[in-house]
Design a protein around this motif. Structure first.
Motif, PDB file in Angstrom:
ATOM      1  N   GLU A 124       0.847  -1.193   0.000  1.00 15.83           N
ATOM      2  CA  GLU A 124       0.000   0.000   0.000  1.00 15.83           C
ATOM      3  C   GLU A 124       0.883   1.244   0.000  1.00 15.83           C
ATOM      4  OE1 GLU A 124      -3.271   0.009  -0.158  1.00 15.83           O
ATOM      5  OE2 GLU A 124      -3.570  -2.158   0.100  1.00 15.83           O
ATOM      6  N   PRO A 125       0.405   2.318  -0.658  1.00 15.82           N
ATOM      7  CA  PRO A 125       1.117   3.588  -0.535  1.00 15.82           C
ATOM      8  C   PRO A 125       0.678   4.274   0.749  1.00 15.82           C
ATOM      9  CG  PRO A 125      -0.780   3.887  -1.943  1.00 15.82           C
ATOM     10  CD  PRO A 125      -0.794   2.437  -1.501  1.00 15.82           C
ATOM     11  N   VAL A 126       1.510   5.148   1.271  1.00 11.41           N
ATOM     12  CA  VAL A 126       1.100   5.956   2.409  1.00 11.41           C
ATOM     13  C   VAL A 126       1.717   7.328   2.193  1.00 11.41           C
ATOM     14  CG1 VAL A 126       3.039   5.292   3.918  1.00 11.41           C
ATOM     15  CG2 VAL A 126       0.857   5.948   4.938  1.00 11.41           C
ATOM     16  N   TYR A 127       1.033   8.359   2.677  1.00 16.90           N
ATOM     17  CA  TYR A 127       1.550   9.704   2.484  1.00 16.90           C
ATOM     18  C   TYR A 127       1.931  10.271   3.833  1.00 16.90           C
ATOM     19  CZ  TYR A 127       0.250   9.016  -2.276  1.00 16.90           C
ATOM     20  OH  TYR A 127       0.175   8.501  -3.546  1.00 16.90           O
TER      21      TYR A 127
ATOM     22  N   GLN B 217     -14.537  17.864  28.553  1.00 14.63           N
ATOM     23  CA  GLN B 217     -14.105  16.687  27.796  1.00 14.63           C
ATOM     24  C   GLN B 217     -13.183  17.124  26.668  1.00 14.63           C
ATOM     25  OE1 GLN B 217     -14.820  13.224  28.220  1.00 14.63           O
ATOM     26  NE2 GLN B 217     -13.252  13.039  26.624  1.00 14.63           N
ATOM     27  N   GLY B 218     -12.087  16.401  26.527  1.00 12.68           N
ATOM     28  CA  GLY B 218     -11.169  16.645  25.423  1.00 12.68           C
ATOM     29  C   GLY B 218     -11.022  15.406  24.565  1.00 12.68           C
ATOM     30  N   TYR B 219     -10.786  15.615  23.273  1.00 11.86           N
ATOM     31  CA  TYR B 219     -10.493  14.509  22.366  1.00 11.86           C
ATOM     32  C   TYR B 219      -9.172  14.789  21.672  1.00 11.86           C
ATOM     33  CZ  TYR B 219     -15.297  12.847  22.829  1.00 11.86           C
ATOM     34  OH  TYR B 219     -16.478  12.358  23.317  1.00 11.86           O
ATOM     35  N   ILE B 220      -8.365  13.751  21.543  1.00 12.00           N
ATOM     36  CA  ILE B 220      -7.173  13.847  20.710  1.00 12.00           C
ATOM     37  C   ILE B 220      -7.467  13.064  19.444  1.00 12.00           C
ATOM     38  CG2 ILE B 220      -4.707  13.320  20.491  1.00 12.00           C
ATOM     39  CD1 ILE B 220      -4.555  13.407  23.584  1.00 12.00           C
ATOM     40  N   TYR B 221      -7.532  13.773  18.325  1.00 14.78           N
ATOM     41  CA  TYR B 221      -7.759  13.104  17.035  1.00 14.78           C
ATOM     42  C   TYR B 221      -6.393  12.755  16.455  1.00 14.78           C
ATOM     43  CZ  TYR B 221      -9.549  12.085  12.375  1.00 14.78           C
ATOM     44  OH  TYR B 221      -9.872  11.463  11.191  1.00 14.78           O
ATOM     45  N   LEU B 222      -6.039  11.491  16.594  1.00 13.09           N
ATOM     46  CA  LEU B 222      -4.692  11.036  16.236  1.00 13.09           C
ATOM     47  C   LEU B 222      -4.717  10.254  14.934  1.00 13.09           C
ATOM     48  CD1 LEU B 222      -1.679  10.582  17.177  1.00 13.09           C
ATOM     49  CD2 LEU B 222      -2.491   8.431  18.159  1.00 13.09           C
ATOM     50  N   ARG B 223      -3.749  10.521  14.064  1.00 12.97           N
ATOM     51  CA  ARG B 223      -3.705   9.780  12.794  1.00 12.97           C
ATOM     52  C   ARG B 223      -3.311   8.325  13.044  1.00 12.97           C
ATOM     53  NH1 ARG B 223       1.425  10.610   9.682  1.00 12.97           N
ATOM     54  NH2 ARG B 223       0.041  10.701   7.903  1.00 12.97           N
ATOM     55  N   VAL B 224      -3.904   7.457  12.261  1.00 18.80           N
ATOM     56  CA  VAL B 224      -3.713   6.017  12.464  1.00 18.80           C
ATOM     57  C   VAL B 224      -2.297   5.586  12.081  1.00 18.80           C
ATOM     58  CG1 VAL B 224      -4.546   5.284  10.170  1.00 18.80           C
ATOM     59  CG2 VAL B 224      -4.877   3.787  12.150  1.00 18.80           C
ATOM     60  N   ARG B 262      -9.028   9.434  19.802  1.00 15.20           N
ATOM     61  CA  ARG B 262      -9.790   8.889  18.673  1.00 15.20           C
ATOM     62  C   ARG B 262      -8.861   8.772  17.472  1.00 15.20           C
ATOM     63  NH1 ARG B 262     -15.428   9.137  18.743  1.00 15.20           N
ATOM     64  NH2 ARG B 262     -16.101   8.753  20.882  1.00 15.20           N
ATOM     65  N   LEU B 263      -8.931   7.656  16.783  1.00 16.57           N
ATOM     66  CA  LEU B 263      -8.046   7.432  15.645  1.00 16.57           C
ATOM     67  C   LEU B 263      -8.669   7.880  14.329  1.00 16.57           C
ATOM     68  CD1 LEU B 263      -6.413   3.924  16.169  1.00 16.57           C
ATOM     69  CD2 LEU B 263      -5.370   6.179  16.458  1.00 16.57           C
ATOM     70  N   GLY B 264      -7.867   8.552  13.539  1.00 20.50           N
ATOM     71  CA  GLY B 264      -8.250   8.862  12.171  1.00 20.50           C
ATOM     72  C   GLY B 264      -8.135   7.599  11.331  1.00 20.50           C
ATOM     73  N   ALA B 265      -8.291   7.748  10.032  1.00 15.71           N
ATOM     74  CA  ALA B 265      -8.264   6.545   9.195  1.00 15.71           C
ATOM     75  C   ALA B 265      -7.616   6.830   7.842  1.00 15.71           C
ATOM     76  CB  ALA B 265      -9.670   5.980   9.041  1.00 15.71           C
ATOM     77  N   GLY B 266      -6.523   7.580   7.880  1.00 15.27           N
ATOM     78  CA  GLY B 266      -5.734   7.752   6.667  1.00 15.27           C
ATOM     79  C   GLY B 266      -6.292   8.745   5.671  1.00 15.27           C
ATOM     80  N   ALA B 267      -6.967   9.792   6.167  1.00 16.29           N
ATOM     81  CA  ALA B 267      -7.465  10.828   5.266  1.00 16.29           C
ATOM     82  C   ALA B 267      -6.759  12.137   5.605  1.00 16.29           C
ATOM     83  CB  ALA B 267      -8.974  10.988   5.401  1.00 16.29           C
TER      84      ALA B 267
END
Lengths: 164, 512
Positions: A124-127, B217-224, B262-267
């Motif tokens: 898979e690519p990743v950026y 309440q706090g959220y950390i939106y962390l990249r996966v 909370r985890l992001g999903a590669g966007a």
């Protein structure tokens, strides 16, 4: 998606997904959390999981489908035993990530978003992996690797292939 | 006496074999002899020396790097435990000019302490800021942050205190603190280093923000893509909760504040604040039209402080040392310090935290030592994939908000990516459009359609098809994206493209 899963999830899998989804009922805005949990448990988000999740969270199928397909991270097909992510972003490009990617494709005999015939590896690519001072970067499973030369890539594939 | 050895657990150090080094050290120092304790610290940010092993001696922490597991026997033989001489020895780490010349405020503890040791954190001044904030009125906390001149380090550079005041002024019971840890810009890793190297500082900053605006309440939106940071953050949150720094009754004040990851999903788009809020709510990360601002109607419709990791982690320093202390660093409207991430094709890459105003030339040559490949520098990209490409003729530009905007560039999240003279800038411009097409959320037409058309136009230019007409068309297309997009993704993709055209036009006119 170019290939459908090997078999439709059976009743047992559906039940498993339903139970997973229901554990997030009290969570505000739970859908991404549920999808992560499903992908961790099953390896991907099977299309048949969509109506199950929708029902458990009181969402429409369209909403769930829309979210699953929006995010690059969620897979619609089963992954290989190891997922190899090669960074294609600028910092890695400056250290010849394109050459590394070409090498990886020929070494594994697959293109991006494909899985080797023996099911060992998906590519898979990743950026960006946030390892930009140690480019080029590769992630195998959740393990990060920096300054990956073609030779190092081959060593990693050999090692991971034995464990996979 | 127990000897303390430091081997980083930072993902970058791990990517170069730090775990193997730690294992080799553990097995070879076990048994009779002196007792050795191995601490897994964050990274000091000198990535060309990673894995950097340090040993605590009477003369301070002596460093060795880059160390591989195979070096461990010879290091121990050379007297590593006493800071003995070895070809990998770099001497006392704090005295390395690369580090000694920095002004580390936000990164003061990163690489120094055990990231999940509350004792370490507190003994290095941790939670002093929170304790002070607990004695202050909310408006006074906001005023302190405003007076410090702190601006959002995620990229938008909006004054943090002004944002907080807007949230404070909303008279509703439910408000949120949303930490943007979706560090997607190529060339940036400051958020990751902080979360892995000093996570309590982020938690403290979020708790102070909660007290300041009345959020519980706090959220950390962390990249996966950051699994190591994920584990460290969750561990730190558990520790902080157990010790009463988070939870229903923060430090016995009777005031609640808690944090979830909370985890992001590669966007990539989810680093844009309104898209991040949509994603936190469990939806597609499509950007929202502003107004209303998130400070008025943000997460789940409630007033929300959305700040980047570095911004929030800087708040404890301001509360601990005072606004005046922080504000004395920097230049013009760029107050305080900037954690710069030096990345890409550079000999000595890593984390350089300095007061605003360091020039690019100083950064690239004094710190960076030129390119890793040894070839001349041709271009640098500042501020991630949507940042401008600068030629060497602009290297005397100081790194501050005003100076960069003066030459049509933006500082963004402080990432600087170096390219040598083999780079094809037309290919980089094409990549910018391709990336925009891949990551566009699809909500607005200039970004969704324009990016794909951009790739096609650049392809025609590179192939020499109707070249001059297509170059003019590309300029027009860039203007459409710049002026017609809903958010920064489409709105800023023209920066790398236009700067490549402006400074490296010959790359677009190569003979076929």
């Amino acid at each position: 998606m170019k290939n459908t899963p090997a078999r439709a999830p059976d009743a047992e899998l559906r039940e498993r997904i339903r139970k997973l989804a229901e554990t997030f009922r009290g969570t505000p805005g739970p859908l991404l959390e549920v999808l992560h949990a499903v992908q961790r448990a099953v390896g991907y988000v099977p299309p048949a999981a969509v109506p199950v999740i929708a029902e458990a969270l009181n969402l429409s199928r369209a909403e769930v489908h829309g979210v699953v397909t929006f995010y690059h991270h969620f897979r619609h097909t089963p992954p290989g035993r190891r997922v190899i992510r090669i960074c294609r972003a600028e910092a890695c490009q400056s250290m010849n990530a394109a050459g590394l990617l070409a090498h990886a494709q020929s070494r594994l005999g697959i293109g991006l978003h494909e899985t080797t015939a023996d099911g060992a590896f998906s590519l898979e690519p990743v950026y960006c992996l946030g390892n930009c001072a140690c480019s080029p970067a590769v992630m195998i499973g959740e393990e990060l690797h920096g300054r990956v030369t073609p030779q190092r890539f081959d060593e990693l594939v050999t090692r991971e292939g034995q464990g996979a | 006496m127990t000897i303390t050895i430091y081997v980083p657990r930072d993902a970058g150090a791990l990517s170069l074999g730090a775990d193997d080094v730690a294992r080799a050290l553990t097995s070879r120092t076990r048994g009779p002899g002196r007792e050795v304790r191995i601490v897994r610290n964050g990274s000091r940010g000198l990535y060309w020396l990673e894995p950097l092993v340090e040993v605590a001696t009477a003369a301070g922490r002596v460093g060795y790097g880059p160390v591989t597991a195979a070096d461990v026997p010879s290091l121990l033989e050379a007297g590593l435990l006493d800071g003995g001489a070895h070809r990998l020895c770099v001497g006392p780490v704090d005295e390395l000019p690369w580090l000694a010349s920095q002004q580390r405020l936000t990164f003061q503890r990163v690489g120094i302490i055990d990231p999940v040791s509350l004792d370490d954190y507190v003994s290095h001044g941790g939670f002093d800021g929170l304790r002070r904030a607990l004695e202050m009125a909310p408006a006074a906390i906001v005023q302190e942050v405003t007076a410090s001149g702190l601006r959002g380090r995620g990229g938008a550079a909006f004054p943090t205190g002004v944002k907080w005041k807007t949230v404070l002024d909303q008279r509703v019971p439910t408000k949120y603190i949303a930490c943007n840890a979706d560090e997607g810009d190529s060339g940036t890793f400051a958020d990751r280093m902080l979360m892995e190297g000093d996570p309590f500082m982020l938690l403290e900053g979020m708790a102070i923000a909660g007290l300041a605006v009345g959020a519980t309440q706090g959220y950390i939106y962390l990249r996966v893509e950051y699994p190591h940071a994920d584990r460290t953050l969750r561990e730190a949150i558990e520790v902080a909760r157990a010790a009463g720094y988070l939870g229903a009754d923060v430090l016995g004040s009777g005031r609640p504040f808690d944090i979830d990851v909370r985890l992001g999903a590669g966007a990539y788009i989810c680093g844009e604040e309104t898209s991040m809020l949509e994603s936190l709510e469990g939806r597609r990360g499509e950007v929202r039209v502003r107004p209303p601002l998130p400070a008025i109607k943000g997460l789940f419709g409630a007033p929300t402080v959305v700040n980047n990791v570095v911004t929030l982690a800087t708040v404890p320093v301001i509360l601990q040392r005072g606004a005046t202390f922080y504000e004395q660093y920097g230049t013009g409207q760029s107050r305080g310090s900037l954690p710069i991430q030096l990345a890409g094709n550079v000999r000595r890459g890593g984390l350089v935290e300095r007061a605003f105003g360091l020039t690019l030339r100083e950064l690239l040559y004094d710190y960076g030592g030129g390119t890793a490949t040894g070839r001349p520098i041709r271009a640098v990209q500042i501020g991630g994939p949507l940042g401008a490409y600068l030629p060497v003729s602009q290297l005397d530009t100081p790194l501050d908000y005003e100076s960069l905007s003066g030459i049509g560039a933006l500082l963004g999240h402080g990432g600087v990516v170096v390219f040598d003279d083999t780079v094809d800038m037309a290919a980089m411009a094409r990549h910018a459009m391709e990336f925009c097409a891949l990551e566009s959320c699809g909500k607005c037409t200039p970004c969704r359609i324009g990016s794909t058309r951009g790739v096609e136009v650049i392809d025609r230019i590179r192939l020499g098809i109707d070249r001059e007409r297509n170059l003019a068309l590309l300029e027009q297309l860039c203007d459409t994206l710049l002026n017609g997009s809903l958010c920064g993704l489409g709105g800023m993709t023209p920066y790398p493209v236009k700067s490549a055209l402006q400074h490296f036009g010959a790359d677009f006119r190569r003979p076929i």
